[in-house]
Write a protein that holds these residues in place. Sequence first.
Motif, PDB file in Angstrom:
ATOM      1  N   GLY A 133       0.826  -1.202   0.000  1.00  0.00           N
ATOM      2  CA  GLY A 133       0.000   0.000   0.000  1.00  0.00           C
ATOM      3  C   GLY A 133       0.857   1.247   0.000  1.00  0.00           C
ATOM      4  O   GLY A 133       2.083   1.204   0.125  1.00  0.00           O
ATOM      5  N   ASP A 134       0.220   2.381  -0.158  1.00  0.00           N
ATOM      6  CA  ASP A 134       0.922   3.661  -0.126  1.00  0.00           C
ATOM      7  C   ASP A 134       0.135   4.630   0.761  1.00  0.00           C
ATOM      8  O   ASP A 134      -1.001   4.963   0.409  1.00  0.00           O
ATOM      9  CB  ASP A 134       1.080   4.232  -1.531  1.00  0.00           C
ATOM     10  CG  ASP A 134       2.080   5.386  -1.585  1.00  0.00           C
ATOM     11  OD1 ASP A 134       2.694   5.682  -0.536  1.00  0.00           O
ATOM     12  OD2 ASP A 134       2.241   5.981  -2.672  1.00  0.00           O
ATOM     13  N   PRO A 135       0.657   5.010   1.914  1.00  0.00           N
ATOM     14  CA  PRO A 135       2.029   4.756   2.370  1.00  0.00           C
ATOM     15  C   PRO A 135       2.249   3.294   2.734  1.00  0.00           C
ATOM     16  O   PRO A 135       1.302   2.563   3.030  1.00  0.00           O
ATOM     17  CB  PRO A 135       2.148   5.652   3.608  1.00  0.00           C
ATOM     18  CG  PRO A 135       0.750   5.772   4.121  1.00  0.00           C
ATOM     19  CD  PRO A 135      -0.117   5.808   2.892  1.00  0.00           C
ATOM     20  N   HIS A 136       3.513   2.868   2.683  1.00  0.00           N
ATOM     21  CA  HIS A 136       3.840   1.501   3.046  1.00  0.00           C
ATOM     22  C   HIS A 136       3.588   1.273   4.540  1.00  0.00           C
ATOM     23  O   HIS A 136       3.517   2.220   5.328  1.00  0.00           O
ATOM     24  CB  HIS A 136       5.303   1.203   2.720  1.00  0.00           C
ATOM     25  CG  HIS A 136       5.670   1.457   1.289  1.00  0.00           C
ATOM     26  ND1 HIS A 136       4.751   1.405   0.255  1.00  0.00           N
ATOM     27  CD2 HIS A 136       6.867   1.767   0.706  1.00  0.00           C
ATOM     28  CE1 HIS A 136       5.365   1.658  -0.890  1.00  0.00           C
ATOM     29  NE2 HIS A 136       6.631   1.890  -0.650  1.00  0.00           N
ATOM     30  N   THR A 137       3.448   0.007   4.913  1.00  0.00           N
ATOM     31  CA  THR A 137       3.215  -0.351   6.313  1.00  0.00           C
ATOM     32  C   THR A 137       4.536  -0.676   6.981  1.00  0.00           C
ATOM     33  O   THR A 137       5.214  -1.635   6.588  1.00  0.00           O
ATOM     34  CB  THR A 137       2.274  -1.566   6.419  1.00  0.00           C
ATOM     35  OG1 THR A 137       1.055  -1.282   5.739  1.00  0.00           O
ATOM     36  CG2 THR A 137       1.975  -1.879   7.879  1.00  0.00           C
ATOM     37  N   ASP A 138       4.913   0.134   7.966  1.00  0.00           N
ATOM     38  CA  ASP A 138       6.147  -0.146   8.690  1.00  0.00           C
ATOM     39  C   ASP A 138       6.081  -1.514   9.346  1.00  0.00           C
ATOM     40  O   ASP A 138       5.036  -1.944   9.846  1.00  0.00           O
ATOM     41  CB  ASP A 138       6.394   0.918   9.762  1.00  0.00           C
ATOM     42  CG  ASP A 138       7.057   2.164   9.202  1.00  0.00           C
ATOM     43  OD1 ASP A 138       7.743   2.066   8.160  1.00  0.00           O
ATOM     44  OD2 ASP A 138       6.897   3.246   9.806  1.00  0.00           O
ATOM     45  N   GLY A 139       7.225  -2.190   9.355  1.00  0.00           N
ATOM     46  CA  GLY A 139       7.304  -3.505   9.946  1.00  0.00           C
ATOM     47  C   GLY A 139       7.781  -3.480  11.377  1.00  0.00           C
ATOM     48  O   GLY A 139       7.703  -2.453  12.066  1.00  0.00           O
ATOM     49  N   ALA A 140       8.327  -4.604  11.828  1.00  0.00           N
ATOM     50  CA  ALA A 140       8.597  -4.816  13.248  1.00  0.00           C
ATOM     51  C   ALA A 140      10.065  -5.051  13.564  1.00  0.00           C
ATOM     52  O   ALA A 140      10.382  -5.478  14.678  1.00  0.00           O
ATOM     53  CB  ALA A 140       7.763  -5.991  13.745  1.00  0.00           C
ATOM     54  N   PHE A 141      10.968  -4.765  12.622  1.00  0.00           N
ATOM     55  CA  PHE A 141      12.389  -4.828  12.946  1.00  0.00           C
ATOM     56  C   PHE A 141      12.764  -3.542  13.673  1.00  0.00           C
ATOM     57  O   PHE A 141      13.438  -2.653  13.149  1.00  0.00           O
ATOM     58  CB  PHE A 141      13.242  -5.009  11.690  1.00  0.00           C
ATOM     59  CG  PHE A 141      13.191  -6.399  11.099  1.00  0.00           C
ATOM     60  CD1 PHE A 141      12.691  -7.472  11.816  1.00  0.00           C
ATOM     61  CD2 PHE A 141      13.672  -6.632   9.819  1.00  0.00           C
ATOM     62  CE1 PHE A 141      12.655  -8.757  11.273  1.00  0.00           C
ATOM     63  CE2 PHE A 141      13.642  -7.897   9.263  1.00  0.00           C
ATOM     64  CZ  PHE A 141      13.137  -8.966   9.989  1.00  0.00           C
ATOM     65  N   ALA A 142      12.292  -3.447  14.902  1.00  0.00           N
ATOM     66  CA  ALA A 142      12.515  -2.278  15.743  1.00  0.00           C
ATOM     67  C   ALA A 142      12.513  -2.739  17.192  1.00  0.00           C
ATOM     68  O   ALA A 142      11.915  -3.767  17.530  1.00  0.00           O
ATOM     69  CB  ALA A 142      11.428  -1.231  15.519  1.00  0.00           C
ATOM     70  N   GLN A 143      13.179  -2.001  18.025  1.00  0.00           N
ATOM     71  CA  GLN A 143      13.259  -2.422  19.424  1.00  0.00           C
ATOM     72  C   GLN A 143      11.921  -2.301  20.146  1.00  0.00           C
ATOM     73  O   GLN A 143      11.680  -3.019  21.113  1.00  0.00           O
ATOM     74  CB  GLN A 143      14.341  -1.610  20.136  1.00  0.00           C
ATOM     75  CG  GLN A 143      15.747  -1.938  19.631  1.00  0.00           C
ATOM     76  CD  GLN A 143      16.810  -1.054  20.243  1.00  0.00           C
ATOM     77  OE1 GLN A 143      16.639   0.164  20.346  1.00  0.00           O
ATOM     78  NE2 GLN A 143      17.914  -1.658  20.661  1.00  0.00           N
ATOM     79  N   THR A 144      11.056  -1.418  19.664  1.00  0.00           N
ATOM     80  CA  THR A 144       9.733  -1.258  20.258  1.00  0.00           C
ATOM     81  C   THR A 144       8.713  -1.071  19.141  1.00  0.00           C
ATOM     82  O   THR A 144       8.947  -0.306  18.208  1.00  0.00           O
ATOM     83  CB  THR A 144       9.682  -0.037  21.194  1.00  0.00           C
ATOM     84  OG1 THR A 144      10.711  -0.149  22.181  1.00  0.00           O
ATOM     85  CG2 THR A 144       8.334   0.052  21.900  1.00  0.00           C
ATOM     86  N   ILE A 145       7.589  -1.774  19.232  1.00  0.00           N
ATOM     87  CA  ILE A 145       6.497  -1.599  18.278  1.00  0.00           C
ATOM     88  C   ILE A 145       5.182  -1.522  19.041  1.00  0.00           C
ATOM     89  O   ILE A 145       5.092  -1.927  20.203  1.00  0.00           O
ATOM     90  CB  ILE A 145       6.428  -2.755  17.256  1.00  0.00           C
ATOM     91  CG1 ILE A 145       6.156  -4.092  17.967  1.00  0.00           C
ATOM     92  CG2 ILE A 145       7.695  -2.817  16.418  1.00  0.00           C
ATOM     93  CD1 ILE A 145       5.861  -5.249  17.012  1.00  0.00           C
ATOM     94  N   THR A 146       4.162  -0.993  18.386  1.00  0.00           N
ATOM     95  CA  THR A 146       2.797  -1.067  18.909  1.00  0.00           C
ATOM     96  C   THR A 146       1.920  -1.729  17.854  1.00  0.00           C
ATOM     97  O   THR A 146       2.065  -1.467  16.652  1.00  0.00           O
ATOM     98  CB  THR A 146       2.229   0.319  19.259  1.00  0.00           C
ATOM     99  OG1 THR A 146       2.229   1.148  18.096  1.00  0.00           O
ATOM    100  CG2 THR A 146       3.036   0.977  20.362  1.00  0.00           C
ATOM    101  N   VAL A 147       1.040  -2.594  18.309  1.00  0.00           N
ATOM    102  CA  VAL A 147       0.101  -3.282  17.424  1.00  0.00           C
ATOM    103  C   VAL A 147      -1.259  -3.326  18.106  1.00  0.00           C
ATOM    104  O   VAL A 147      -1.376  -3.082  19.318  1.00  0.00           O
ATOM    105  CB  VAL A 147       0.558  -4.720  17.096  1.00  0.00           C
ATOM    106  CG1 VAL A 147       1.859  -4.710  16.317  1.00  0.00           C
ATOM    107  CG2 VAL A 147       0.697  -5.555  18.357  1.00  0.00           C
ATOM    108  N   ARG A 148      -2.302  -3.622  17.334  1.00  0.00           N
ATOM    109  CA  ARG A 148      -3.612  -3.794  17.937  1.00  0.00           C
ATOM    110  C   ARG A 148      -3.592  -5.001  18.872  1.00  0.00           C
ATOM    111  O   ARG A 148      -2.896  -5.983  18.631  1.00  0.00           O
ATOM    112  CB  ARG A 148      -4.672  -4.019  16.853  1.00  0.00           C
ATOM    113  CG  ARG A 148      -5.079  -2.760  16.145  1.00  0.00           C
ATOM    114  CD  ARG A 148      -6.336  -2.891  15.307  1.00  0.00           C
ATOM    115  NE  ARG A 148      -6.634  -4.187  14.727  1.00  0.00           N
ATOM    116  CZ  ARG A 148      -7.355  -4.342  13.624  1.00  0.00           C
ATOM    117  NH1 ARG A 148      -7.846  -3.284  12.999  1.00  0.00           N
ATOM    118  NH2 ARG A 148      -7.605  -5.538  13.144  1.00  0.00           N
ATOM    119  N   ALA A 149      -4.399  -4.900  19.913  1.00  0.00           N
ATOM    120  CA  ALA A 149      -4.428  -5.979  20.904  1.00  0.00           C
ATOM    121  C   ALA A 149      -4.785  -7.315  20.269  1.00  0.00           C
ATOM    122  O   ALA A 149      -4.297  -8.370  20.700  1.00  0.00           O
ATOM    123  CB  ALA A 149      -5.403  -5.634  22.024  1.00  0.00           C
TER     124      ALA A 149
END
Length: 336
Positions: A117-133
Amino acid sequence: MRSLEIHGIDDLRVVDRDDPAPGPGEVQIAVEWGGICGSDLAYWRRGVSGTAVMSHPFVLGHEVSGRVSALGAGVSGPGVGSPVTVHPARTTGPLPERLRGRENLHPDLTYLGSAAGDPHTDGAFAQTITVRADQVVPLPAGLDTRRAVLAEPLGVAMHAVTRAGDLTGAHVLVSGCGPVGLLVVLAARDAGAARISAVDLSSPARERALALGADEALESAADMSEEITVAFEASGAPASLDGILRHIARASVVVQVGNLPPTPISVTLGPIVSQELEYRGTYRFASEIEDATRLLARTPRAEQVITHVLDLEDAHAAFTTAATDPASSKVVLRLS
């Protein structure tokens, strides 16, 4: 926090970003491990994964595990410190009735670390992420976060097995013994397959398949037994698919697991008609990631799919290893 962005072909950058705070209905996760997937490699090598074309920088990664670090408003659990993995898909709106039970085909779906999609969806190669429960998957007892990084690709493998139908007592073939192919071996055995033949050109890959539970490992599908009635093509190589279609027994099922090129390919399709073969696609997974965590918890040998672990700061070396080292299988980034 540190995160891994892709800015172009062969252009990975470890950058500093602000820690994301969880909003209402969200969970913040301290990510510990991240598995490098074929789609991550595709963006890095070509700027394209399947039909998704990268047009601006974004964070890669969708195979992750870690621990809950904070809860947003209205979220009751799992509690802070709980070990978890993440379902990378997020859907919006109702699922069409004809797709009931196939949430992976939702028409309005985003996936972590995707340029679809545009904008692209950031992924999870990060020290901290937030996602839906509802994307948070608690780990069962006996499953540590390192092995749990395999839950997403194992979910893919288990969905492929589901697409094949009942495997009880069957002799199956798995062609392509990369990480997903190896996990198909595990999933097929768990689903009741009586005998599993693995195929790969690489000797280390064949050895891993045997260690993961395959009964035999072959260099070519041309050597496949006439008793094989279900085949999983897990390499995405047209030549592999061609070999399966040419040599598999009549009235068999062939499941396409590996991503084929988004361009015309040369494959012998005549046997689909003359042998009454069933050729089925499989795409990601629906809810199988929860089943995957349970299978991982009771299958310590799944750890053998992981061959390399490197720190986030060594991401370029990790991607190079995953793409070019014939002795590698699942390469994992240490993010904590």
